[in-house]
Design an enzyme around this catalytic site. Structure first.
Site, PDB file in Angstrom:
ATOM      1  N   TYR A  26       3.086   2.760  12.899  1.00 45.15           N
ATOM      2  CA  TYR A  26       2.620   2.093  11.685  1.00 45.15           C
ATOM      3  C   TYR A  26       3.374   2.677  10.502  1.00 45.15           C
ATOM      4  O   TYR A  26       3.161   3.821  10.128  1.00 45.15           O
ATOM      5  CB  TYR A  26       1.113   2.272  11.542  1.00 45.15           C
ATOM      6  CG  TYR A  26       0.462   1.568  10.367  1.00 45.15           C
ATOM      7  CD1 TYR A  26       1.133   0.598   9.618  1.00 45.15           C
ATOM      8  CD2 TYR A  26      -0.840   1.858  10.028  1.00 45.15           C
ATOM      9  CE1 TYR A  26       0.516  -0.041   8.557  1.00 45.15           C
ATOM     10  CE2 TYR A  26      -1.476   1.227   8.969  1.00 45.15           C
ATOM     11  CZ  TYR A  26      -0.789   0.278   8.236  1.00 45.15           C
ATOM     12  OH  TYR A  26      -1.402  -0.353   7.178  1.00 45.15           O
TER      13      TYR A  26
ATOM     14  N   LYS B  61       4.216  -1.781  13.400  1.00 43.00           N
ATOM     15  CA  LYS B  61       3.562  -2.551  12.332  1.00 43.00           C
ATOM     16  C   LYS B  61       4.293  -2.124  11.071  1.00 43.00           C
ATOM     17  O   LYS B  61       4.167  -0.995  10.609  1.00 43.00           O
ATOM     18  CB  LYS B  61       2.075  -2.234  12.225  1.00 43.00           C
ATOM     19  CG  LYS B  61       1.398  -2.956  11.054  1.00 43.00           C
ATOM     20  CD  LYS B  61      -0.074  -2.593  10.921  1.00 43.00           C
ATOM     21  CE  LYS B  61      -0.674  -3.267   9.695  1.00 43.00           C
ATOM     22  NZ  LYS B  61      -2.085  -2.885   9.486  1.00 43.00           N
TER      23      LYS B  61
END
Length: 149
Positions: free
Chosen positions: A33, A62
Site C-alpha cells: 500500500y 494499492k
C-alpha cells in the site's frame, strides 16, 4: 495489505527491506500500500517492480501516490500476474484505462453499486458506460475529500 512504514520516512532500500522482511515471514498474499500523503514517503515504481519480481507473496499494489507517470511505469513493467489497484477513487477510471485491475475504494462504501458498475464497465472495456459514472462520482468525491478524514 501492508502500508509503508510511516514517521521515519525510510529510503527506497529501507522500503524494500521492510517488505522483504514481511514477505519472508508471511506466507499470505501481500498487497503493498503506497500512500505517501499518509506515510511521508513514496514507494518508487522501481522498488515496487523489484518487490513484485523478487517475492511471490507480494501479489499487488494499492497505489495512492497520485503520480500518473509512476502508475504507467508500474503498469508497463509489472509481471502479468501482479495486481495494480487504484488507491485514489478519483483516479480509478484513468488507471483502469491504462490497464489497472480495480480499486480499493473509500467512496465505494457509500456508493457501492455505482463504483461496482464503473469498475465492471472498465474491466469489460465498456468505457462509454463507465465514464458517466466516473463523472457522477467525481462530484461526490470532491465533497467527501474536501476536508481531511
Amino acid at each position: 495489505m501492508s502500508v509503508a512504514p510511516y514517521y521515519n520516512k525510510p529510503n527506497q532500500q529501507g522500503l524494500y527491506r521492510h517488505y522483504a522482511t514481511i514477505a519472508n515471514k508471511c506466507d499470505k498474499p501481500i498487497i503493498v500500500y503506497n500512500v505517501p500523503s499518509r506515510t511521508g514517503c513514496n514507494i518508487a515504481a522501481e522498488t515496487t517492480l523489484q518487490l513484485a519480481q523478487d517475492f511471490k507473496h507480494i501479489v499487488g499494489v494499492k497505489e495512492a501516490s497520485g503520480d500518473m507517470g509512476q502508475f504507467m511505469n508500474i503498469l508497463q513493467n509489472k509481471p502479468d500476474d501482479f495486481i495494480f489497484l487504484s488507491g485514489d477513487d478519483n483516479l480509478t477510471f484513468p488507471i483502469m484505462a491504462l490497464g489497472g485491475d480495480g480499486v480499493i475504494s473509500v467512496i465505494g462504501n457509500a456508493y457501492p453499486n455505482e463504483m461496482h458498475q464503473m469498475v465492471q464497465g472498465c474491466l469489460k472495456g465498456e468505457w462509454d458506460l463507465a465514464r458517466p459514472i466516473h463523472y457522477q462520482l467525481m462530484e461526490v468525491m470532491k465533497l467527501i475529500f474536501r476536508d481531511g478524514n
